[in-house]
Each structure stands twice: as structure tokens, then as C-alpha cells.
Write an enzyme that holds these catalytic residues in place. Structure first.
Site, PDB file in Angstrom:
ATOM      1  CD  GLU A 285       6.047  -0.778 -25.233  1.00 14.08           C
ATOM      2  OE1 GLU A 285       6.048   0.468 -25.182  1.00 14.08           O
ATOM      3  OE2 GLU A 285       5.274  -1.476 -24.550  1.00 14.08           O
TER       4      GLU A 285
ATOM      5  CD  GLU B 277      21.161  19.212 -14.096  1.00 12.21           C
ATOM      6  OE1 GLU B 277      21.778  20.205 -13.736  1.00 12.21           O
ATOM      7  OE2 GLU B 277      21.545  18.465 -15.015  1.00 12.21           O
TER       8      GLU B 277
ATOM      9  CB  SER C 174       7.043  14.285 -29.800  1.00  2.65           C
ATOM     10  OG  SER C 174       7.790  13.486 -28.936  1.00  2.65           O
TER      11      SER C 174
ATOM     12  N   GLY D 198      10.200  21.112 -27.752  1.00  2.00           N
ATOM     13  CA  GLY D 198       9.464  20.771 -28.969  1.00  2.00           C
ATOM     14  C   GLY D 198      10.233  19.731 -29.771  1.00  2.00           C
TER      15      GLY D 198
END
Lengths: 385, 372
Positions: A363, A235, A120, A118
Site C-alpha cells: 500500500e 545495488e 521499524s 534497526g
């Protein structure tokens, strides 16, 4: 036999006997299938290739982590349920308290508890340090309030690892803490979001004054940002060969499809196919170079920084081409009687739009490459990193 | 697949980079004849032993491999100072090694190893194609040798070569011949070409004596693929140098009160250039190193590398001019030299589409003998 060969043989023996074959239909059945496989690996000592043994892992040298990934890909075994073991797992191993490691790591690795990320928020995407979910300290716990979004597989989650603001509104990355939150706690609401490919793979999570014990904070208060950034570990680098092998198979399947439909007689088509073939070979070399750089120096080197950009562009163009190749058939979904290969190419064409958005847009990746690899100056109009 | 260089190979890179930084002068080169500096050539043979690196010890070489050549061409590509190295050690040496172990081969290889022979490979004809099966140049059997009749075009370093390896048709099919530069009836005409760092020549043969190296096209095909691998390394090195020039300029050039490299518009170009450069390096290393494990991979690896490296170098060289703005468009700045070399490399041993078509045949997208 060398150690590596012995290891590969033992792994193959295990996989020959236990690899579970094709996944069942239905979301619940599929999750159960993934969890069973994770538990089988764990119980036989074949889980967590890079994890320390004390936490149920294998503590493999890097060369054998690569072998592990190769063989797992070869047997097409199910993915680990959730996003825990390669994200929050290594973070807890490095920064967690012994109580946190004791409580969370083994159930995470065994698949008994499924984790979701959790980070964004609706107003904090590329600019993650602007996040607004708050964690107010109240005695021995925090009260968490806010909303997260784009949380892959969160509807299946038992636990979430989140970033929340414990500092002032303006504190940006200096006022963020890293918390572990029970997904079943009162005040947590998780809703799937339907994506443009008509799938429900990601979610939004609402926290409505959720109580989180202070003992479930990882690292110091307001010091979560740095911890989150170090999460990635190696990983993914060990998995680089797997991704190259995966795309190798996809290109071979597309070539076979083009030949089966007679499209290869068109010079434009076969040049495009040859071009994808050349690019997927280069992808394999990128992976080999990354892996060798880690084996030699511990650092993944320049190829690891460009691989995501290279691969995401590649998979978008590959699927765009596949849909073009199939003409009107390219747009049939899996539900159409005339569908080609269960609509996989149209689904892939839609799904790969996310490749240059998720986990850092293309970007943002370019900015990072330009500044951190090429050493170009920071944009003075942007906040400090 | 191992994609690493040994400590010794990295040492070679450092030595060569230092030597070229000190001694190569691309500006003198483009005002001279055909991009070749005979003085530098002798020093590279005498002081570093570049020409003999991948020649077996019994012929006076160092017995190295295509990995050493990869390092050499990457460094030469950075400076554009290779001169006749691509034709001589990139193609002629593998052609001689693949064509047999006769006395002629031994003598020519020893001459190359000690720096006294500059060699060129002459394949393309008036149609500009590097396809091998039917050369229009004829080889007529004569007493003890053959006599060549015809013309070869776009021969790299044709103006300075002491030795030509020439494909020609005999009554029994195509074959590879050795022709000395001062042979009777051989005449040279320099092509006036945009890329002044690599001279090309038209070579005419009129009853020119030639020695048969090998019947068929096997040795030549193998040599061209080795040449493509070497060329790929040169392209990767050139692209890398372009990126370094562009990044340095973007850090120092100020507009609107700040370095232009702090603008996203420039950063995103630069990041994409890095993707291209690293891809070119991966492709070039693949072409040079994969065939060491398994020689049957040479053609696919070399052709893959040409598809990727040609595209990457041309793109990066063009972006380098763009990032430099006006100064990048001047004769004085080196950016145009790389841009031109990128394009001349692209067409030298088959262009990207030629290689895509070839790869499509090699990996079975279409059957080997399709022409459609």
C-alpha cells in the site's frame, strides 16, 4: 575479448575454484559458512562490486556489476551475512566520516562483522517518522532507549544501524539521527521472533540505556532521515536480473513438478503455468530495462519503481498456485515422510505473505508510485513527507 | 537481451507523435468507414514513409526493422488512428517477405511502400479461429492461377483493402494466396462491430482468381507472429494513453474539496495501472526486439506479449472509465473508444487463453500435438 568478457572469464575461474557448494545444516554452521565465503571473496578481490577499491571493493562499471550478479547467481553461492553491505555500507561511503569508513567498511565487506538494520518499531511501521526510540545526548555519547522490531538476522549481528529520535517528540523526520550501535554493548537485548512460516529470521531489539559514542553518528544530528532514504543505492537494480533469473528457475521447477505429477493434462493447470511463464519473461525484461536505463542515464527509470510490486504479487500467486496444484500434499511440512520437495512450496506459500509487507507495504509502495512517478497530489490528511 | 531504442527510432517516435496529434481525428474516424482515413494514409506514406519503414530498400522501402514498427504501433495505439496499418505493414509485409522473392512479391511490396496499396490478411472463418491448419476456403487449380471458393470472417480493414492475403486449402494442403480487391467474384460485407476504430469485414470468394504465394503455412504463421508483436505495441501505447488520461483527470477533478487523485483509493488504482502499462511495454518490446537477436524466439515472444498486453490494456481501459466516473461512461468522452479497442485487440489474433495454450505447447508444458 572485451573488458566485460575478460571480467566474466576471470570471475568464472575464481568461482570454479572457490564456490563453496551446498550450505550445511544448523544456524551457527550456516553463518560460519556465509562468513567464510565472504572472506574468501574479499581476500581474492571479488567482494563489493560497486564499492570503491580503497574500502576493499571492486569499483566495477555498471555492466560488470550486472555480470557479477549473474555469475554469483549461476554458481548459487551463499548470501552475504547480514544486511550491511548493500544498506549501511553505501551510506557510510557517501555520508560517513573517514574514521567511520576506516573502522567499519572492510570488516563489513569481509563478513567479519555482521550488520542488522534497526528502523521499524512496534508503533512505527509504515509511519516510520513516528519512531520513538530516543538518543539522549550526554557529553561525548548518546544514551539510546527504546525498541526496534522486524530486524532481519539481528540475532547474528555484531553491529546495528538504527534511526533514533534526537529531536522533540513531535519533530517527526526532522528530529531523527542515524546511529551505529554495537550489538554486544551492555543494554542491548536481541530476541528472535518466530514467523508464521515457523522460521526465526527476524528479531526484536531492546535498547536499555545503551551508550553510543557521538562519533558513531552518521551525518549531522537530526538529519538522519534523508540519509536513511538515500541508502538504497543501485545495488538492488544491479540485482534485478538476478531476481528475474531466480524466478525463472522457480517457474521451470514448478512446471517440471506439474509434469512429473501429470497435472499438466488439466487445461486450467497448464494455462496458469503458461501465464506464470509469460510473467516471468516480462520480469526479465523489466530488469533489462532498469539496467539499461541506469547504464544510459544513471537513473533506474519507471520499471524499477514497479518491479517490487510486480515481483511480490507474482511470488505470492505462484506459491498459492503451487499449493493448490499439490492438493493435500501442498500442506505437508518438511518433517512429513511424504513431503514434496522438502515442503518448499508450503514454506514459500507462507513466507511470501511477507513480500507485500516487509521493506514498505504494497500500500505504501502504491502511494509512493502514485505521487512520485505519476505526480498525483499528496493526501492532505497525511503528514508532510 | 537489449531492450533499447536508438536515437533515430526515438526521433521517429517524436515525429510521428507530433504528426498524429496534429492530423488524426478519431471522432471523424468512427463516423466514417471502418476506422481508415485514406487522406491520412497517403500523408503518412508521403511525409514520413511509415508504410515502407520495414520494407527492404530494393522494394522502395527504408530497410528498417521490427524496432521501428514497434515505435510506430505504440504511437498509433495512443491515438487509435492506425487504420489499415496493422494489416498492411504489421502482417501483409512480413507475409510477403517470408513467402519468397518473386516478381509478384516485389510488385506488391513496392505498392505498399509508396502508399498506393492497402493490404489485409484474411485467415479466420465462420468459427472465428486463427488456428491455421485446415481452412475451409478452397483453392482450385486453374490455368495459370487458382480459383478461391469460400468465406473469410473478421478480416481487419476488409472494406478498404486493395489486396488480400488469403489462407486456403489446395488439394496438396494449405497455402497462402494473393487476391486483388477488385477480383471477379469477391464481395465484401462490413461487420457491425462495437469497436468502430477498427473495421472488420466478411469477404466472400466465388471462383475468385488468386495467385499462389507459398505452399504451407510458414509465411503466414511468421506474419501473424509479427502482427501479434505489432498489436502488442499498439496495446501498450493505448494503455499508456489511458493511464495519462486517468491521471490528468484525477489531478483536476475535485470532490470533497480536494482532487480525487489525492485519495488513496484512486492512487492505488493508478499505481496498479502503471504496473500494467510498464508490463505491457516490457512485453511489447520483448516481442519486437528479442527476435532481432534470435529469430527463433519470435513465436514465444509474440505469444507472451499477447498474454500480457491483452490483459493489461483491457484492465487499464476499464479502470480509466472508473476513474472518470459518469463522464467516462458517455459517448462524448474517448474512454469508451479505448475500452472497446482493448477488447477488440484482445480477440483479434487469438485471445489470452488461446495464447496461454499456445505458450504451453511452445515451451513444452504439454507436447506439441496434444489436443486435450
Amino acid at each position: 575479448m572485451t573488458d566485460d568478457e575478460t571480467f566474466r572469464a576471470a570471475l568464472r575461474e575464481f568461482l570454479d575454484e572457490y564456490a563453496p557448494g551446498k550450505a550445511p545444516r544448523g544456524a551457527a554452521e550456516r553463518l560460519a559458512f556465509q562468513k567464510t565465503w565472504a572472506a574468501t571473496k574479499f581476500d581474492h578481490g571479488f567482494a563489493g562490486p560497486s564499492w570503491p577499491r580503497e574500502h576493499g571493493g571492486m569499483d566495477l562499471p555498471f555492466t560488470q556489476q550486472v555480470i557479477y550478479n549473474q555469475e554469483m547467481a549461476r554458481f548459487r553461492v551463499p548470501k552475504h551475512p547480514g544486511t550491511g553491505w548493500e544498506m549501511v555500507g553505501p551510506t557510510l561511503i557517501e555520508h560517513g566520516t573517514s574514521a567511520q569508513r576506516e573502522r567499519y567498511l572492510k570488516p563489513m565487506l569481509r563478513g567479519d562483522e555482521v550488520w542488522a538494520q534497526g528502523f521499524s518499531e512496534p508503533d512505527a511501521g509504515s509511519d516510520l517518522p513516528a519512531l520513538r526510540t530516543t538518543a539522549r545526548r550526554n557529553g561525548d555519547h548518546y544514551v539510546v532507549a527504546g525498541q526496534k522490531v522486524w530486524n532481519t538476522n539481528a540475532e547474528k549481528a555484531d553491529m546495528c544501524f538504527i534511526l533514533a529520535r534526537t529531536g522533540t517528540r513531535e519533530s517527526r523526520q526532522d528530529g531523527i539521527s542515524y546511529l551505529l550501535v554495537d550489538a554486544h554493548a551492555p543494554g542491548v537485548t536481541i530476541r528472535p521472533i518466530r514467523d508464521m512460516a515457523d522460521r526465526e529470521h527476524f528479531c526484536e531489539i531492546h535498547f536499555d540505556d545503551v551508550r553510543v559514542p557521538v562519533t558513531d553518528r552518521v551525518g549531522e544530528e537530526n538529519r538522519g532521515w534523508r540519509i536513511a532514504r538515500s541508502t538504497l543505492g543501485h545495488e538492488r537494480s544491479a540485482g534485478a536480473l538476478t531476481q528475474a533469473a531466480f524466478y525463472r528457475r522457480i517457474v521451470d521447477e514448478l512446471i517440471a513438478l506439474a509434469r512429473a505429477r501429470g497435472a499438466h493434462h488439466d487445461v486450467g493447470v497448464r494455462r496458469r503455468l503458461a501465464d506464470f511463464d509469460a510473467r516471468v519473461r516480462v520480469m526479465g525484461v523489466h530488469a533489462a530495462r532498469t539496467i539499461e536505463a541506469i547504464a544510459a542515464s544513471g537513473e533506474p527509470g519507471p520499471t524499477s519503481s514497479i518491479s517490487r510490486l510486480y515481483n511480490s504479487t507474482f511470488e505470492q500467486e505462484l506459491h498459492e498456485f503451487a499449493v493448490d496444484l499439490l492438493g493435500p500434499y501442498g500442506l505437508l511440512t518438511k518433517d512429513d515422510a511424504e513431503t514434496i520437495q522438502k515442503g518448499r512450496w508450503s514454506t514459500g506459500w507462507l513466507a511470501t505473505r511477507a513480500s507485500t509487507i516487509g521493506a514498505g507495504t504494497a500500500e505504501i509502495q502504491r502511494n509512493t508510485i502514485a505521487e512520485q512517478v505519476l505526480g498525483l497530489p499528496h493526501d492532505p490528511a497525511m503528514p508532510k513527507r | 537481451m537489449q531492450i533499447t531504442f536508438t536515437r533515430e527510432q526515438e526521433d521517429l517516435r517524436a515525429v510521428l507523435r507530433g504528426f498524429l496529434a496534429e492530423n488524426s481525428d478519431v471522432r471523424a474516424l468512427i463516423d466514417g468507414e471502418g476506422g481508415h482515413d485514406p487522406h491520412l494514409w497517403r500523408r503518412m506514406a508521403g511525409e514520413i514513409g511509415v508504410q515502407g519503414l520495414a520494407i527492404p530498400e530494393r522494394y522502395g522501402g527504408a530497410g528498417g526493422t521490427s524496432a521501428e514498427l514497434c515505435v510506430v504501433f505504440e504511437e498509433l495505439g495512443r491515438t487509435l488512428a492506425g487504420g489499415a496499418m496493422l494489416g498492411t505493414i504489421g502482417m501483409a509485409v512480413p507475409a510477403l517477405l517470408a513467402s519468397g522473392t518473386g516478381g509478384l512479391q516485389a510488385e506488391l511490396l513496392s505498392g505498399i511502400a509508396d502508399g498506393s496499396l492497402v493490404a489485409a490478411v484474411a485467415v479466420a472463418e465462420s468459427d472465428g479461429s486463427w488456428d491455421l491448419p485446415r481452412p475451409a476456403t478452397k483453392a482450385c487449380p486453374a490455368t495459370g492461377s487458382f480459383l478461391l471458393e469460400g468465406a473469410k470472417y473478421f478480416v481487419p480493414d476488409g472494406m478498404v483493402a486493395d489486396l488480400f492475403l488469403v489462407s486456403a486449402a489446395t488439394p496438396d494442403g494449405p497455402a497462402l494466396f494473393a487476391v486483388l480487391g477488385d477480383a471477379a467474384g469477391l464481395s465484401r460485407t462490413a461487420h457491425a462491430t462495437v469497436d468502430r476504430t477498427r473495421g472488420l469485414a466478411r469477404i466472400d470468394f466465388a471462383s475468385t482468381p488468386a495467385w499462389l504465394l507459398e505452399m504451407g503455412t510458414h509465411a503466414l504463421e511468421e506474419a501473424l507472429d509479427h502482427g501479434r508483436a505489432a498489436l502488442a505495441a499498439e496495446q501498450a501505447g493505448g494503455a499508456q494513453h489511458c493511464l495519462e488520461m486517468a491521471v490528468e483527470y484525477a489531478k483536476s477533478r475535485h470532490q470533497f474539496g480536494r482532487p480525487i487523485g489525492s485519495f488513496q483509493a484512486i492512487k492505488h488504482h493508478a499505481a496498479d495501472m502503471l504496473v500494467a502499462v510498464e508490463s505491457a511495454r516490457s512485453a511489447a518490446y520483448y516481442a519486437s526486439l528479442a527476435p532481432q537477436e534470435d529469430p527463433s524466439r519470435l513465436s514465444i515472444a509474440a505469444t507472451t506479449a499477447q498474454v500480457c498486453c491483452s490483459q493489461a490494456y483491457t484492465h487499464v481501459a476499464a479502470e480509466t472509465i472508473q476513474i472518470h466516473g459518469g463522464i467516462g461512461f458517455t459517448w462524448e468522452h474517448d474512454a469508451h473508444l479505448y475500452y472497446k479497442r482493448a477488447k477488440s485487440d484482445e480477440v483479434l489474433l487469438g485471445g489470452p487463453d488461446w495464447h496461454r495454450d499456445r505458450l504451453a505447447r511452445l515451451i513444452g508444458i504439454v507436447e506439441e500435438d496434444t489436443d486435450d
